[in-house]
Design an enzyme around this catalytic site. Structure first.
Site, PDB file in Angstrom:
ATOM      1  N   ARG A 197       0.841  -1.200   0.000  1.00  0.00           N
ATOM      2  CA  ARG A 197       0.000   0.000   0.000  1.00  0.00           C
ATOM      3  C   ARG A 197       0.877   1.251   0.000  1.00  0.00           C
ATOM      4  O   ARG A 197       0.583   2.240  -0.667  1.00  0.00           O
ATOM      5  CB  ARG A 197      -0.938  -0.013   1.223  1.00  0.00           C
ATOM      6  N   PHE A 213     -10.914  -5.073  -5.708  1.00  0.00           N
ATOM      7  CA  PHE A 213     -10.961  -5.834  -4.450  1.00  0.00           C
ATOM      8  C   PHE A 213     -10.427  -4.939  -3.327  1.00  0.00           C
ATOM      9  O   PHE A 213      -9.489  -5.280  -2.622  1.00  0.00           O
ATOM     10  CB  PHE A 213     -10.132  -7.131  -4.542  1.00  0.00           C
ATOM     11  N   ASP A 235     -15.425  -3.296  -4.884  1.00  0.00           N
ATOM     12  CA  ASP A 235     -15.492  -4.485  -4.027  1.00  0.00           C
ATOM     13  C   ASP A 235     -16.933  -4.981  -4.069  1.00  0.00           C
ATOM     14  O   ASP A 235     -17.857  -4.201  -4.275  1.00  0.00           O
ATOM     15  CB  ASP A 235     -15.079  -4.161  -2.581  1.00  0.00           C
ATOM     16  N   SER A 236     -17.102  -6.289  -3.846  1.00  0.00           N
ATOM     17  CA  SER A 236     -18.458  -6.838  -3.860  1.00  0.00           C
ATOM     18  C   SER A 236     -19.116  -6.753  -2.481  1.00  0.00           C
ATOM     19  O   SER A 236     -20.292  -7.055  -2.341  1.00  0.00           O
ATOM     20  CB  SER A 236     -18.432  -8.295  -4.332  1.00  0.00           C
ATOM     21  N   ASP A 286      -5.992  -7.108  -6.135  1.00  0.00           N
ATOM     22  CA  ASP A 286      -5.645  -7.853  -4.912  1.00  0.00           C
ATOM     23  C   ASP A 286      -6.806  -8.771  -4.537  1.00  0.00           C
ATOM     24  O   ASP A 286      -7.485  -8.556  -3.526  1.00  0.00           O
ATOM     25  CB  ASP A 286      -5.332  -6.870  -3.775  1.00  0.00           C
ATOM     26  N   CYS A 326      -2.720 -14.384  -3.332  1.00  0.00           N
ATOM     27  CA  CYS A 326      -2.452 -14.872  -1.966  1.00  0.00           C
ATOM     28  C   CYS A 326      -2.811 -16.351  -1.864  1.00  0.00           C
ATOM     29  O   CYS A 326      -3.014 -16.874  -0.780  1.00  0.00           O
ATOM     30  CB  CYS A 326      -3.206 -14.047  -0.932  1.00  0.00           C
TER      31      CYS A 326
HETATM   32  N1  SAH Z   1      -6.546  -4.928  -0.887  1.00  0.00           N
HETATM   33  C1  SAH Z   1      -7.270  -5.045   0.347  1.00  0.00           C
HETATM   34  C2  SAH Z   1      -7.572  -6.488   0.724  1.00  0.00           C
HETATM   35  C3  SAH Z   1      -8.378  -7.238  -0.321  1.00  0.00           C
HETATM   36  S1  SAH Z   1      -9.182  -8.639   0.322  1.00  0.00           S
HETATM   37  C4  SAH Z   1      -6.495  -4.318   1.455  1.00  0.00           C
HETATM   38  O1  SAH Z   1      -5.359  -3.891   1.214  1.00  0.00           O
HETATM   39  O2  SAH Z   1      -7.022  -4.183   2.563  1.00  0.00           O
HETATM   40  C5  SAH Z   1     -10.189  -9.159  -0.994  1.00  0.00           C
HETATM   41  C6  SAH Z   1     -11.483  -8.377  -1.173  1.00  0.00           C
HETATM   42  O3  SAH Z   1     -12.093  -8.886  -2.360  1.00  0.00           O
HETATM   43  C7  SAH Z   1     -12.532  -8.506  -0.072  1.00  0.00           C
HETATM   44  O4  SAH Z   1     -12.848  -7.223   0.383  1.00  0.00           O
HETATM   45  C8  SAH Z   1     -13.756  -9.144  -0.761  1.00  0.00           C
HETATM   46  O5  SAH Z   1     -14.988  -8.563  -0.321  1.00  0.00           O
HETATM   47  C9  SAH Z   1     -13.516  -8.806  -2.200  1.00  0.00           C
HETATM   48  N2  SAH Z   1     -14.081  -9.702  -3.213  1.00  0.00           N
HETATM   49  C10 SAH Z   1     -14.062 -11.056  -3.251  1.00  0.00           C
HETATM   50  N3  SAH Z   1     -14.559 -11.504  -4.430  1.00  0.00           N
HETATM   51  C11 SAH Z   1     -14.897 -10.416  -5.152  1.00  0.00           C
HETATM   52  C12 SAH Z   1     -15.442 -10.228  -6.471  1.00  0.00           C
HETATM   53  N4  SAH Z   1     -15.708 -11.249  -7.261  1.00  0.00           N
HETATM   54  N5  SAH Z   1     -15.638  -8.973  -6.896  1.00  0.00           N
HETATM   55  C13 SAH Z   1     -15.355  -7.909  -6.082  1.00  0.00           C
HETATM   56  N6  SAH Z   1     -14.825  -8.028  -4.850  1.00  0.00           N
HETATM   57  C14 SAH Z   1     -14.595  -9.268  -4.385  1.00  0.00           C
END
Ligand code: SAH
Length: 382
Positions: A197, A213, A235-236, A286, A326
């Site tokens: 970040r 995400f 994000d979803s 991510d 991850c």
């Molecule tokens: N980059 C973030 C962490 C990401 S965690 C940070 O630095 O804090 C992954 C995220 O993806 C979660 O918030 C989850 O809600 C979201 N997610 C999972 N599947 C998804 C999809 N198909 N479309 C959009 N978001 C999704």
């Protein structure tokens, strides 16, 4: 013997005597040599996790005091880990404490216990963390799915100190962020992406950013602080986006009018952005763990390929892609191949500027390569 901490079901010839889940057992080689002590887990394919390779070391309260204190002390080695309000204090196997995660958020430590051995020693572990971290509260978030594989039910709640009263607050790279340790993902926050970040903030100046995400907006906020011209975050999860917007409000120095939030599935949102002719200069991908184990690698590879391909197509010339996986089931080599395939199919010329990984409070035991779950590539297109 290599000091890998896991003994799989198939490598155990027999159990002498009786042992219940989490009991300490002595591990003896086929030729009768003692190899050390482990926690027994009859329900798991990982039948035992080594606590110690010292044949004479007792597994008792003092053992956990020593190991936990050493783990916490290691966090002062590197300058970027000093004085971090949000910090992983114990990273399981890689810190010699299998099945134990401890994340500090200010004066609260969140403990996640994921193995039968860790479960058995909960009291000793919590006492050791309290002593080593000097925190005011210990909150347990042992609700990861992997507990089921060990025959353990989920457990959550305060182990020490006052009840939780709303979200906790941390500061990361000068920005305030709320952390919901009760209902957030994992222990509440993705501490492993802290350095990435920061890098995002350093790269974002003058760029239009797309953060896919985004969870609670960590990358987005750093991008805005770094001078992004605008940032679209997807994000979803509605609750994650609501938290992201509260995080933006916690930092009034940021220009909130540059931020847009979209509750959507990234796979379809990227297609719509492309159909709408949108372009960006910095894209963060991510995603969640698509492949928890190698058995899911094929399906995961298709998902990574898809989003990376779309990401490359949405970049302006000179644009940057920060792309992560991850998934334990997808190694760095495979991930790089997938991203290379995506660039090729997108018809872009791209190169890796930097290989990325988890921050240093998530060390990787040299005998435990599984600890290197997070890998990332910073790529630039021509
Ligand atoms: N980059 C973030 C962490 C990401 S965690 C940070 O630095 O804090 C992954 C995220 O993806 C979660 O918030 C989850 O809600 C979201 N997610 C999972 N599947 C998804 C999809 N198909 N479309 C959009 N978001 C999704």
């Amino acid at each position: 013997m290599r000091r890998h901490p896991w003994l799989f079901e198939g490598s155990v010839a027999r159990l002498d005597g009786r042992a219940r889940p989490g009991d300490t057992v002595e591990v003896v080689s086929h030729d009768g040599r003692s190899l050390g002590r482990a926690a027994f887990s009859p329900h798991s394919q990982i039948r035992a996790r080594m606590w110690s390779f010292e044949v004479d070391e007792s597994i008792d309260d003092a053992f956990f005091k020593r190991r936990v204190a050493a783990s916490v002390a290691r966090r002062t080695t590197l300058p970027e880990l000093r004085d971090q309000p949000g910090l992983r204090l114990i990273h399981g196997e890689s810190d010699g404490l299998p099945g134990i995660i401890a994340d500090r958020y200010g004066d609260t430590v969140v403990l996640a216990l994921t193995s039968a051995g860790a479960e058995k020693w909960r009291g000793a572990i919590a006492a050791a963390v309290l002593k080593a971290a000097g925190c005011a509260r210990i909150y347990e978030r042992s609700d990861s799915e992997v507990r089921g594989l060990e025959g353990l039910a989920p457990a959550a709640g305060v182990l020490h100190g006052p009840p939780i009263d709303g979200a906790l607050l941390i500061t990361e790279q000068g920005l305030h962020l709320e952390v919901d340790v009760e209902a957030g993902h994992k222990t509440g926050f993705y501490l492993d992406q802290r350095e990435n970040r920061r890098l995002c903030g350093e790269l974002a100046g003058g760029r239009a950013v797309l953060n896919c995400f985004c969870y609670t907006g960590g990358f987005t906020l750093q991008a805005l602080a770094g001078g992004a011209t605008d940032a679209l975050s997807i994000d979803s999860s509605g609750p994650a986006l609501a938290s992201a917007q509260r995080n933006l409000a916690l930092n009034p120095q940021l220009d909130g009018t540059r931020a847009q939030w979209l509750e959507a599935d990234v796979f379809s949102a990227l297609r719509e952005l492309r159909a709408g002719g949108r372009k960006f200069d910095l894209i963060v991908l991510d995603p969640p763990k698509f492949a928890p184990s190698a058995a899911h690698a094929d399906r995961a590879a298709r998902a990574y390929k898809d989003i990376n391909l779309l990401g490359f197509r949405l970049l302006n010339p000179g644009g940057l892609l920060m792309s992560y996986s991850c998934s334990g089931g997808v190694g760095l080599e495979l991930f790089q191949k997938i991203v290379a395939g995506a660039a090729s199919d997108a018809g872009v010329d791209a190169r890796i500027l930097r290989r990325l990984g988890a921050s240093a409070d998530h060390p990787v035991g040299l005998a435990f390569p599984e600890g290197e779950y997070l890998k990332g590539l910073l790529c630039q297109v021509t």
